[in-house]
Design a protein around this motif. Structure first.
Motif, PDB file in Angstrom:
ATOM      1  N   PHE A   1       5.463  -1.128   3.189  1.00  0.00           N
ATOM      2  CA  PHE A   1       5.358  -1.395   4.635  1.00  0.00           C
ATOM      3  C   PHE A   1       6.413  -2.440   4.923  1.00  0.00           C
ATOM      4  O   PHE A   1       6.222  -3.608   4.588  1.00  0.00           O
ATOM      5  CB  PHE A   1       3.978  -1.933   4.994  1.00  0.00           C
TER       6      PHE A   1
ATOM      7  N   PHE B   1       7.142  -5.195   2.397  1.00  0.00           N
ATOM      8  CA  PHE B   1       5.972  -5.405   1.553  1.00  0.00           C
ATOM      9  C   PHE B   1       5.604  -4.121   0.812  1.00  0.00           C
ATOM     10  O   PHE B   1       5.462  -3.064   1.427  1.00  0.00           O
ATOM     11  CB  PHE B   1       4.809  -5.877   2.427  1.00  0.00           C
TER      12      PHE B   1
ATOM     13  N   ALA C   1       2.943  -2.113  -0.800  1.00  0.00           N
ATOM     14  CA  ALA C   1       1.479  -2.086  -0.854  1.00  0.00           C
ATOM     15  C   ALA C   1       0.992  -1.329  -2.087  1.00  0.00           C
ATOM     16  O   ALA C   1      -0.032  -1.663  -2.663  1.00  0.00           O
ATOM     17  CB  ALA C   1       0.904  -1.444   0.407  1.00  0.00           C
TER      18      ALA C   1
ATOM     19  N   PRO D   1      -9.559  -5.714  -5.926  1.00  0.00           N
ATOM     20  CA  PRO D   1      -9.921  -6.668  -4.881  1.00  0.00           C
ATOM     21  C   PRO D   1      -9.392  -6.218  -3.524  1.00  0.00           C
ATOM     22  O   PRO D   1      -8.535  -5.337  -3.434  1.00  0.00           O
ATOM     23  CB  PRO D   1      -9.245  -7.960  -5.332  1.00  0.00           C
ATOM     24  N   SER D   2      -9.904  -6.825  -2.502  1.00  0.00           N
ATOM     25  CA  SER D   2      -9.502  -6.482  -1.146  1.00  0.00           C
ATOM     26  C   SER D   2      -7.992  -6.661  -0.970  1.00  0.00           C
ATOM     27  O   SER D   2      -7.414  -7.620  -1.452  1.00  0.00           O
ATOM     28  CB  SER D   2     -10.254  -7.408  -0.186  1.00  0.00           C
ATOM     29  N   GLY D   3      -7.375  -5.706  -0.323  1.00  0.00           N
ATOM     30  CA  GLY D   3      -5.941  -5.818  -0.040  1.00  0.00           C
ATOM     31  C   GLY D   3      -5.050  -5.373  -1.179  1.00  0.00           C
ATOM     32  O   GLY D   3      -3.828  -5.493  -1.084  1.00  0.00           O
ATOM     33  N   CYS D   4      -5.603  -4.815  -2.257  1.00  0.00           N
ATOM     34  CA  CYS D   4      -4.750  -4.473  -3.388  1.00  0.00           C
ATOM     35  C   CYS D   4      -4.050  -3.129  -3.196  1.00  0.00           C
ATOM     36  O   CYS D   4      -3.205  -2.762  -3.991  1.00  0.00           O
ATOM     37  CB  CYS D   4      -5.550  -4.457  -4.681  1.00  0.00           C
ATOM     38  N   GLY D   5      -4.418  -2.402  -2.148  1.00  0.00           N
ATOM     39  CA  GLY D   5      -3.711  -1.162  -1.870  1.00  0.00           C
ATOM     40  C   GLY D   5      -4.532   0.100  -2.104  1.00  0.00           C
ATOM     41  O   GLY D   5      -3.998   1.203  -2.044  1.00  0.00           O
ATOM     42  N   LYS D   6      -5.823  -0.041  -2.302  1.00  0.00           N
ATOM     43  CA  LYS D   6      -6.668   1.117  -2.575  1.00  0.00           C
ATOM     44  C   LYS D   6      -6.668   2.099  -1.415  1.00  0.00           C
ATOM     45  O   LYS D   6      -6.467   3.298  -1.589  1.00  0.00           O
ATOM     46  CB  LYS D   6      -8.120   0.669  -2.827  1.00  0.00           C
ATOM     47  N   THR D   7      -6.925   1.569  -0.220  1.00  0.00           N
ATOM     48  CA  THR D   7      -6.997   2.450   0.938  1.00  0.00           C
ATOM     49  C   THR D   7      -5.647   3.123   1.184  1.00  0.00           C
ATOM     50  O   THR D   7      -5.579   4.319   1.508  1.00  0.00           O
ATOM     51  CB  THR D   7      -7.447   1.661   2.171  1.00  0.00           C
ATOM     52  N   THR D   8      -4.598   2.368   1.023  1.00  0.00           N
ATOM     53  CA  THR D   8      -3.267   2.934   1.231  1.00  0.00           C
ATOM     54  C   THR D   8      -3.029   4.112   0.293  1.00  0.00           C
ATOM     55  O   THR D   8      -2.547   5.171   0.705  1.00  0.00           O
ATOM     56  CB  THR D   8      -2.205   1.845   1.012  1.00  0.00           C
TER      57      THR D   8
ATOM     58  N   GLU E   1     -14.966   3.217  -0.119  1.00  0.00           N
ATOM     59  CA  GLU E   1     -16.042   2.228  -0.020  1.00  0.00           C
ATOM     60  C   GLU E   1     -17.184   2.688   0.883  1.00  0.00           C
ATOM     61  O   GLU E   1     -17.572   1.980   1.804  1.00  0.00           O
ATOM     62  CB  GLU E   1     -15.511   0.900   0.532  1.00  0.00           C
TER      63      GLU E   1
ATOM     64  N   HIS F   1     -14.537  -2.214  -4.193  1.00  0.00           N
ATOM     65  CA  HIS F   1     -14.158  -3.489  -4.785  1.00  0.00           C
ATOM     66  C   HIS F   1     -15.355  -4.097  -5.504  1.00  0.00           C
ATOM     67  O   HIS F   1     -15.329  -5.246  -5.918  1.00  0.00           O
ATOM     68  CB  HIS F   1     -13.573  -4.447  -3.743  1.00  0.00           C
TER      69      HIS F   1
HETATM   70  N1  LIG Z   1       0.077  -0.049   8.370  1.00  0.00           N
HETATM   71  C1  LIG Z   1       0.316  -1.146   7.625  1.00  0.00           C
HETATM   72  N2  LIG Z   1       1.379  -1.953   7.906  1.00  0.00           N
HETATM   73  C2  LIG Z   1       1.625  -3.055   7.143  1.00  0.00           C
HETATM   74  N3  LIG Z   1       0.863  -3.443   6.115  1.00  0.00           N
HETATM   75  C3  LIG Z   1      -0.198  -2.687   5.792  1.00  0.00           C
HETATM   76  C4  LIG Z   1      -0.535  -1.515   6.528  1.00  0.00           C
HETATM   77  N4  LIG Z   1      -1.651  -0.969   5.994  1.00  0.00           N
HETATM   78  C5  LIG Z   1      -1.990  -1.785   4.968  1.00  0.00           C
HETATM   79  N5  LIG Z   1      -1.122  -2.807   4.836  1.00  0.00           N
HETATM   80  C6  LIG Z   1      -1.166  -3.861   3.840  1.00  0.00           C
HETATM   81  O1  LIG Z   1      -1.169  -3.254   2.574  1.00  0.00           O
HETATM   82  C7  LIG Z   1      -2.043  -3.948   1.690  1.00  0.00           C
HETATM   83  C8  LIG Z   1      -3.045  -2.987   1.106  1.00  0.00           C
HETATM   84  O2  LIG Z   1      -3.906  -2.559   2.111  1.00  0.00           O
HETATM   85  P1  LIG Z   1      -5.128  -1.589   1.844  1.00  0.00           P
HETATM   86  O3  LIG Z   1      -5.793  -1.327   3.151  1.00  0.00           O
HETATM   87  O4  LIG Z   1      -4.655  -0.419   1.073  1.00  0.00           O
HETATM   88  O5  LIG Z   1      -6.060  -2.498   0.935  1.00  0.00           O
HETATM   89  P2  LIG Z   1      -7.469  -2.158   0.269  1.00  0.00           P
HETATM   90  O6  LIG Z   1      -7.263  -2.269  -1.140  1.00  0.00           O
HETATM   91  O7  LIG Z   1      -8.006  -0.899   0.825  1.00  0.00           O
HETATM   92  O8  LIG Z   1      -8.335  -3.399   0.763  1.00  0.00           O
HETATM   93  P3  LIG Z   1      -9.877  -3.432   1.240  1.00  0.00           P
HETATM   94  O9  LIG Z   1     -10.686  -3.460   0.017  1.00  0.00           O
HETATM   95  O10 LIG Z   1      -9.934  -4.734   1.988  1.00  0.00           O
HETATM   96  O11 LIG Z   1     -10.113  -2.233   2.103  1.00  0.00           O
HETATM   97  C9  LIG Z   1      -2.690  -5.065   2.480  1.00  0.00           C
HETATM   98  O12 LIG Z   1      -1.986  -6.267   2.175  1.00  0.00           O
HETATM   99  C10 LIG Z   1      -2.438  -4.667   3.898  1.00  0.00           C
HETATM  100  O13 LIG Z   1      -2.275  -5.816   4.700  1.00  0.00           O
END
Ligand SMILES: Nc1ncnc2c1ncn2[C@@H]1O[C@H](COP(=O)(O)OP(=O)(O)OP(=O)(O)O)[C@@H](O)[C@H]1O
Ligand SMILES: Nc1ncnc2c1ncn2[C@@H]1O[C@H](COP(=O)(O)OP(=O)(O)OP(=O)(O)O)[C@@H](O)[C@H]1O
Ligand SMILES: NCCCCNCCCN
Ligand SMILES: [Mg+2]
Ligand SMILES: [Mg+2]
Lengths: 372, 288, 287, 340, 372
Positions: free
Chosen positions: A18, A21, A23, A42-49, A164, A197
């Motif tokens: 992104f 950054f 992800a 952990p939260s924010g590690c990129g799982k959802t992405t 989740e 997580h």
């Molecule tokens: N559209 C976007 N633009 C910029 N950064 C993004 C975008 N989507 C996600 N991110 C960043 O990418 C990183 C991973 O996000 P992601 O949602 O995949 O985390 P996650 O592991 O699913 O966290 P959680 O457990 O909190 O859901 C985060 O730092 C988030 O801020």
């Protein structure tokens, strides 16, 4: 597992940026058919992405995604045979249960009778055969969960992604649904990719777990492997509870590595992970509370292959079968150990002197300076 | 979606907005300003100039009327706030779930009939031989009917009546968003009724208060029928001047200048109000 | 329990105030409505007895509203105008909602404020500025090409535009608020289940917006119906009801037939208001 | 105008100048014409036509003094084709008066329809000695009189002061001076009057309820009230009732001229004149117009006018360009003055 | 603990009716100074109502409330020296951290300097000394928590009430805050009354726990008492995990009660609670998983005072130290037992035959038909 299509899902060197950054960073894995696969991090590690890329809502910056052996990068999300259960389920509130399940079938152009048959079938399989005409808001949390899964399963997906899905449930229900989800996966015999997580969810349900950190996969393995043979300090710390001490290797011996922690505790540990450890390297040491025996000080001396320390009970955290004791060592380190509290006179109490004792084989030592 | 498709859909979504704002708001106002800068020198002969504005400045009647309109509008706004706040608070925080909807609906009742009928109703009530005066005579409190109509007080009553729901609605919606626990925390920490009101409820409701005040003020300053119909022999209202310029004096040029002046003057007042309360238009009116 | 008692007294006072307020709100409407039943040529005391003539009588001088051609045609024009305004402003309000909730573009905040502005421009000024522009354009076209664009002359079209110009702000705000609450994952879920973009819009997003669209259509309808200030300057020969009533009051002389109209309007608007509350009732499913 | 298909005749006229009864009769006679009426007054008629450039309406009825200047400035009327109008039924005095007022470049823009006066009205039991315009300012009636704050009262007051405002039109400086003095007088008068009336409605209400006992009025309004209460009579002021003639004029971009002429001729027919006068309370500008009044109105006129009064009528003179503005300002000054 | 004011808070026969519904039913308790007291109960049992009466936001229908020995029924809420941490914290969003804490001091009429001093002091004590000028929305969940407590503690309350303050936090943070809250209570040495429906929170933090159900207190005691010596079936089921079976007493013997469960399992149990049990009474039996030993079937016969059953492993729920095995008995009953999974060859696996064995002393038997 030799032909390609024995894998329902493969990711090859997936990256996602992104802006500046990153992800998701060079993630590769393959999931054999019919597996319950969890991604834990952990939260924010990129799982959802990562999951959104698999579903087609994001395009990878790099790498390829294969479903049943065929690249799907150029397939739009509504044509990929990967279905997804969203964190807040995303059931359609303006439709009843039947219509929610029928939605995907209608999109696929199924006939009326076929739809009715499939909906009834899938409702039976999630054990809610009588709920077809309920409105969504009339369902309990656990029922919603099952309907969200049913809605996807009605379409016979190659892979079911779950982001989740238990996050929004309350404690008791979450416990119950953990077991239920695993049973449902057995029942449908479809590959589940489960994001969480919460390490206990991942451990209890999965055939395989991938531990993710800062966009990378740290380790992929069976739950017991991750727990008992973590490959990195991160995995050791994230999966299961641990006492964690930073320190320095004093001496590398045949029976283990002698480590002095920052607070001055000396322990003999076993090298884990890939990095070789030599004397005077900075290290991280992990010991799980359940391997530490906390007993009243007795006459018996230290046994070989064990670490033995004395201390004072700082506090007792009674929690039934998961009760713990916090012991302060003479150097001031707080050490957590599992204990049994019966409520009887033999229980440890605040201020009691205590002897701690654990095998050096269970004292995991990692070279420091790895990720996190 | 590809880049191009994204762009195209953005343009498609933007077009109605742009057409609306440009054709119905921006261009007409530019046209009005342009018109106001024409001076009539002879029948069907006009010249560019600031004459209409100079006339305004030179004629105390005009700017007195504008000031009077503005100050009465401020008074109406303040009254609407004072009267409306307790009502909004009651609806949002005290009334039970059921009663809340009903009361809110009742607040909207005046909106469901036109300005004209509202004024008409007040005339029927307030006039010397109207309902209130007759009631007073009937009950023996006075011997002769009292004229309540045709004075500034009547205008203010009528205006407050007309605009108060525009004060109450945004107040209710902001107060609604404030958890009861916030107020209870205020008491729990030792605050009395006044402290809780002053330090917690009002600051919390500020966006709603400002939104309500802006809308109320602008509506009042721009109102026409109520001051005309309820006002007495001394009550001139600036919109009436504008109307007169346009309609009875056929002087569109100075009517346009007046229109622009009203808009500018009220906008400046609102802007000052926003500055003083530290709010912005987007976070107040938009929230309601 | 002194404090409980003072509290109770305070609360009683408060409730009395609230009751007084609602009496204040209802009084002029009750007055305007009830004189419709006064058997007199003037909407004034004394009470001359009950009659329904002002609704149903078909001869002068007590011509009932349901036989009064001009009032009925005013009602008709009001209705036509209000329907058009409601349809247009809900349509544009919906596109505006998508524009401001779903899209990023330069100066978005500025444009958002611009969107709100029409609501606070005095109605009189909206009316005259649109009138001035339209007449100037029409005159210029006529002078240059000898073509008369009658749409740009005072009349229903301009009235609709004039009302639309500020009512759209209201509908935009209402629909935007609802769209903001929309959980995007519903759309993604629909996609994921195989729906096309159009299908998602049609089966998921618009149904979700429907209550807001209906409610804002009703508000638009009512605001249009009662608008006077803007309409006054833009009206041609087809006068809507408020203008008809005003002309009647100021230029002909009011009879209780105006009260009868008021009464009917109140009942109608009240019913519409109930409908709008019913559709906006926060559905328990609402996310 | 196209014949055959239904066309609409859009009237821009005074309240009550198009009673339903007549419209129905007209539509029966000409089934392919629909009549649509917009009620208005002199100022609004001109303002509307100005906004439309003379479009939007097919027949307007401004007073005779409101043709010339408006046409000169805005060109909102079109010349009449007198051959299409039954001018022979019109009373020659009024026809000539209107023609003189409404001719530009040799073209005639208006013909008369109804005439009437503006004067005073009083409840003779409560205000027996109201005779002239200035009696409205008599402190004896404090809080019990009313007037309309429009140019008529300026003119009336000027007459009451012994001046002839119409004569002063030729010298606008002199006229301004006169207006200033009139303004002073009317500002002082504010203490006495209860309110300025806006239209016939509030005036009727105040008068009938007894809230006021004397007022400036259109004679037609007074006649209507006379029906209700025989104590309320129209009083032509000593200095002469101000007399207006409401006319027929065709807007520049009217689209139904034929229908307009048909309407004009239709309402001039004797039996229709009676219906019209019954509704307006004014006298038709046709030969023997007064005799065609309905009986009750006849009685009311009788009760109000003596021969001498009729001799003394003061016709409104054409308003030259500029005067409108001067008068407007004066009115604003009076309204804004915080006197009473 | 003999003089009245040794109790910070006493409730005497408190009842609260909402219309015909009794939300709190004859609750009496006294809390000694400096105690961490929890009220634990399922959702809707009346916990919040009770707390609101203590804070003064509701008036009891019956009963009295005493603070430091003095009835406060006639004291308005803003004069009671009981401070409250709300479930959603209710920090004032329009004020910064400093102003939030200063609010109560200002209400009390403290001077400027005194306020500054107290705010700084209390911020230090919650370990957030640098946050004074932060806006509320700039704080993390855990920081908000601590500020909410600091805001109350700045006023030196007699009692601090906390209504499920961890409910809105995520899992990891909740775990961390549990321990932190207990430390804060030590630190301030003030009586905390803590409301929760999460038994592990109540057990870990509290000196005393009251278990509440349907408006009544079922049992008040130390955590160990509740866990090991529940007085009612409700407490046994609500506090800690249990296997729970309904059944019928076959025989009341000296060494315990012989019970046959509905599914046909026969166990010997020990009577708990107040109700006397005779043969053929309906009963509820509870056994905690950690008391059940699951071993591979061996030659040794049943020991006296123990229940022994054989069965088959239905599934293994690996969860590190808290791993469980689900065993299906021949009659079909699923029995949960704690096991240790090392990842080695000796671990139990699905389908393995297994022997279960637990002491009859740990088999809690209650007369059925009690509450719930
Ligand atoms: N559209 C976007 N633009 C910029 N950064 C993004 C975008 N989507 C996600 N991110 C960043 O990418 C990183 C991973 O996000 P992601 O949602 O995949 O985390 P996650 O592991 O699913 O966290 P959680 O457990 O909190 O859901 C985060 O730092 C988030 O801020
Ligand atoms: N103001 C009220 N009017 C009527 N009933 C109420 C009121 N407040 C609470 N109740 C009822 O009293 C019962 C107890 O409510 P309370 O809020 O005390 O439960 P709780 O134990 O705090 O539950 P939770 O854990 O869900 O917060 C509930 O059944 C609730 O519906
Ligand atoms: N200044 C001229 C007034 C003309 C009035 N015509 C009045 C008709 C009233 N019904
Ligand atoms: Mg995520
Ligand atoms: Mg609660």
């Amino acid at each position: 597992m030799t032909t390609d299509d024995a894998f329902d899902l493969e990711c090859l060197g997936i990256c996602k940026d992104f802006g500046a950054f990153r992800a998701v960073d060079d993630v590769s894995f393959r999931i054999p058919s019919g597996t319950f696969f969890s991604i834990l991090g952990p939260s924010g590690c990129g799982k959802t992405t990562l999951m959104r890329m698999i579903a087609g809502f994001e395009t990878p910056t790099q790498g390829d995604i294969l479903l049943k052996g065929r690249s799907v990068l150029s397939v739009p999300p509504n044509r990929r045979n990967v279905k997804m259960v969203f964190q807040h389920l995303a059931l359609f509130p303006m439709m009843d249960v039947y219509e929610n399940i029928a939605y995907g079938l209608r999109c696929a152009g199924a006939g009326k009778d076929e739809i009715a048959g499939r909906v009834a079938d899938v409702l039976t399989r999630v054990a809610l055969p009588d709920l077809a005409r309920r409105q969504i808001h009339q369902l309990s949390g656990g029922q919603k969960q099952r309907i969200a899964i049913a809605r996807c399963m009605a379409l016979n997906p190659d892979v079911l992604l779950l982001d989740e899905p238990l996050g929004a449930l309350d404690l008791k229900l979450r416990e119950a649904m953990k077991i239920e989800l695993k049973l449902l996966q057995h029942q449908f015999d479809t590959t589940f990719v489960y994001i969480t997580h919460d390490q206990s969810e991942a451990l209890v349900m999965s055939d395989y777990v991938a531990v993710m950190n800062a966009g990378r996969f740290e380790q992929v393995g069976r739950p017991e492997e991750l727990y008992h043979a973590p490959k990195t300090a991160f995995v050791a710390g994230f999966v299961g509870d641990s006492n964690r001490w930073s320190g320095r290797a004093l001496e590398v011996r045949a029976d283990g590595i002698k480590v002095e922690t920052e607070a001055g505790l000396t322990v003999v540990a076993t090298a884990f992970g890939d990095g070789a450890i030599s004397a005077s390297d900075a290290v991280e040491v992990f010991v799980r509370p359940e391997f530490i025996a906390a007993t009243r000080p007795g006459p018996d001396a230290a046994a070989p292959g064990r670490n033995t320390h004395s201390g004072t009970v700082d506090s007792v955290l009674f929690n039934g079968a998961s009760s713990r004791v916090l012991v302060r060592s003479p150097g001031g380190t707080l050490i957590e150990a599992d204990i049994v509290v019966t409520g009887g006179g033999s229980d440890l109490r605040e201020g009691d002197p205590v002897r701690l004792d654990w095998p050096s084989a269970q004292t995991m030592c990692f070279a420091a300076g790895g990720v996190r | 979606m590809t880049r191009d498709a994204k762009r195209l859909s953005l343009i498609l979504l933007f077009a109605p907005f742009a057409l609306w704002i440009l054709l119905l708001i921006v261009l007409p106002h530019i046209g009005m300003v342009a018109l106001s800068l024409r001076e009539k020198v002879a029948p069907r002969v006009y010249e560019f100039g600031f004459g209409n504005y100079i006339d305004f400045l030179n004629e105390p009647i005009y700017w007195n009327t504008l000031l009077r309109t503005a100050s009465m509008s401020l008074l109406v706004t303040a009254l609407a706030l004072l009267i409306g706040f307790p009502i909004a608070y009651y609806i949002a925080k005290i009334a039970g779930r059921r009663a809340r909807g009903a009361l809110f609906l009742m607040c909207l009742i005046p909106l469901w009939v036109s300005d004209l009928i509202r004024a008409f109703g007040w005339i029927l009530l307030l006039r010397q031989t109207g309902v209130i005066s007759s009631l007073l005579v009937w009950s023996g409190m006075t011997d002769e009917g009292i004229e309540f109509l045709y004075n500034d007080a009547a205008v203010i009553v009528g205006l407050v009546y007309t605009v108060i729901l525009f004060m109450i609605v945004p107040l209710v919606s902001t107060l609604d968003g404030m958890g009861d626990d916030m107020i209870e925390a205020g008491y729990n920490l030792g605050g009395g009724h006044l402290t809780v009101l002053r330090r917690i409820i009002i600051p919390y409701a500020m966006p709603g208060i400002v939104a309500g005040c802006i809308v109320t003020f602008m509506l009042t300053a721009g109102s026409y029928l109520t001051p005309i119909l309820l006002g007495g022999k001394n009550s001139s209202w600036f919109t009436e001047q504008i109307y007169n310029q346009f309609i009875t004096r056929f002087n569109w040029e100075s009517g346009a200048a007046f229109g622009f002046l009203l808009l500018a003057f009220t906008s400046i007042t609102v802007w000052l109000g926003l500055r003083l309360s530290g709010q912005s238009l987007a976070n107040t009116v938009a929230r309601t | 329990m002194a404090h409980a008692q003072t509290n109770r007294a305070l609360m009683a006072g408060y409730k009395a105030y609230v009751a007084a307020f609602f009496i204040f709100l209802a009084a002029p409407l009750i007055a305007a409505g009830s004189f419709a039943f006064n058997d007199s040529l003037f909407p004034a005391l004394p009470w001359q007895g009950f009659t329904l003539d002002w609704f149903f009588n078909d001869t002068e001088p007590k011509l009932g509203m349901f036989h009064d051609r001009r009032l009925l045609s005013g009602l008709y024009y009001s209705f036509v105008i209000a329907v058009m305004v409601a349809a247009l402003s809900v349509a544009v309000g919906t596109t505006n909602a998508f524009l401001f909730v779903r899209r990023e573009f330069p100066f978005k905040t500025f444009f958002y404020i611009v969107m709100i502005v029409p609501l606070v421009i005095p109605g009189v000024i909206l009316g005259i500025s649109i009138l001035v522009l339209a007449s100037n354009v029409a005159n210029a076209v006529y002078d240059r090409f000898g073509v008369e664009i009658s749409l740009l002359r005072p009349g229903i079209f301009l009235v609709v535009l004039g009302q639309f110009s500020f009512i759209t702000t209201i509908t935009s705000l209402v629909i935007t608020a609802r769209l903001k609450k929309f959980d995007l994952s519903l759309e993604e879920a629909a996609f994921n289940l195989g729906a096309s973009r159009a299908r998602v819009l049609w089966t998921i997003t618009l149904p979700y917006l429907r209550p807001a669209m209906i409610a804002s259509a009703i508000v638009a309808f009512l605001v249009s119906f009662e608008n006077f200030n803007t309409t006054l300057f833009l009206v041609g020969s087809e006068s809507p009801l408020t203008i008809t009533m005003y002309d009647r009051m100021a230029k002909v002389g009011s009879t209780p037939v105006l009260n009868a109209v008021s009464f009917v309007l109140m009942v109608g608007s009240g019913l519409l208001a109930l409908v709008s509350v019913a559709v906006q009732r926060p559905d328990p499913s609402g996310q | 105008a196209v014949s055959g298909s239904a066309e609409t005749l859009r009237l821009l006229t005074w309240g009550s100048y198009a009673p339903d009864e007549l419209i129905q009769k007209f539509e029966e006679r000409y089934p392919d014409i629909d009549v649509e009426v917009t009620y208005s007054n002199n100022e609004e008629m001109i303002a509307k036509l100005r906004a439309t450039g003379g479009a939007g309406f097919d027949l307007a009825q401004p007073s005779h003094d409101r043709i010339y200047a408006a046409q000169l400035e805005y060109g909102i009327y079109k010349p009449l084709d007198l051959s299409q109008i039954d001018t022979h039924v019109m009373s020659p005095v009024h026809l000539e008066a209107v023609k003189t007022n409404a001719t530009l470049d040799g073209k005639v823009y208006a013909v008369p329809h109804q005439w009437g006066t503006t004067g005073l009205m009083a409840d003779i039991t409560k205000a027996p000695d109201v005779k002239g315009w200035d009696d409205l300012c008599d402190p004896a009636y404090t809080g019990k009189t009313s007037m309309r704050l429009r140019r008529t009262i300026l003119l009336g007051t000027a007459f009451a002061m012994g001046e002839d405002p119409f004569a002063a039109y030729s010298d606008l400086d002199k006229y301004q001076d006169l207006l200033d003095r009139v303004a002073d007088k009317l500002i002082a008068c504010k203490q006495v009057i209860k309110a300025y009336w806006q239209g016939g409605d509030d005036l009727s209400a105040m008068m009938l309820s007894g809230e006021i006992v004397a007022s400036e009025t259109w004679d037609s309004t007074a006649y209507k009230l006379y029906d209700q209460n025989q104590n309320i009579v129209f009083i032509p002021p000593e200095t002469g009732a101000l007399t207006w003639i409401d006319t027929f004029a065709i807007p520049a971009k009217g689209e139904a001229d034929d229908a307009a002429y048909k309407w004009i001729n239709f309402v001039l027919e004797p039996e229709n004149v009676t219906i019209m006068s019954g509704s307006t309370g004014a006298i038709a500008a046709v030969k023997g117009g007064a005799d065609l009044l309905p009986d009750d109105k006849k009685a009311a006129v009788k009760a109000s006018f003596t021969e001498a009064d009729i001799e003394n009528l003061k016709f409104f003179a054409n308003i030259p360009p500029g005067v409108e503005d001067m008068e407007g300002k004066t009115l604003e000054k009076i309204k804004a003055a915080t006197g009473g």
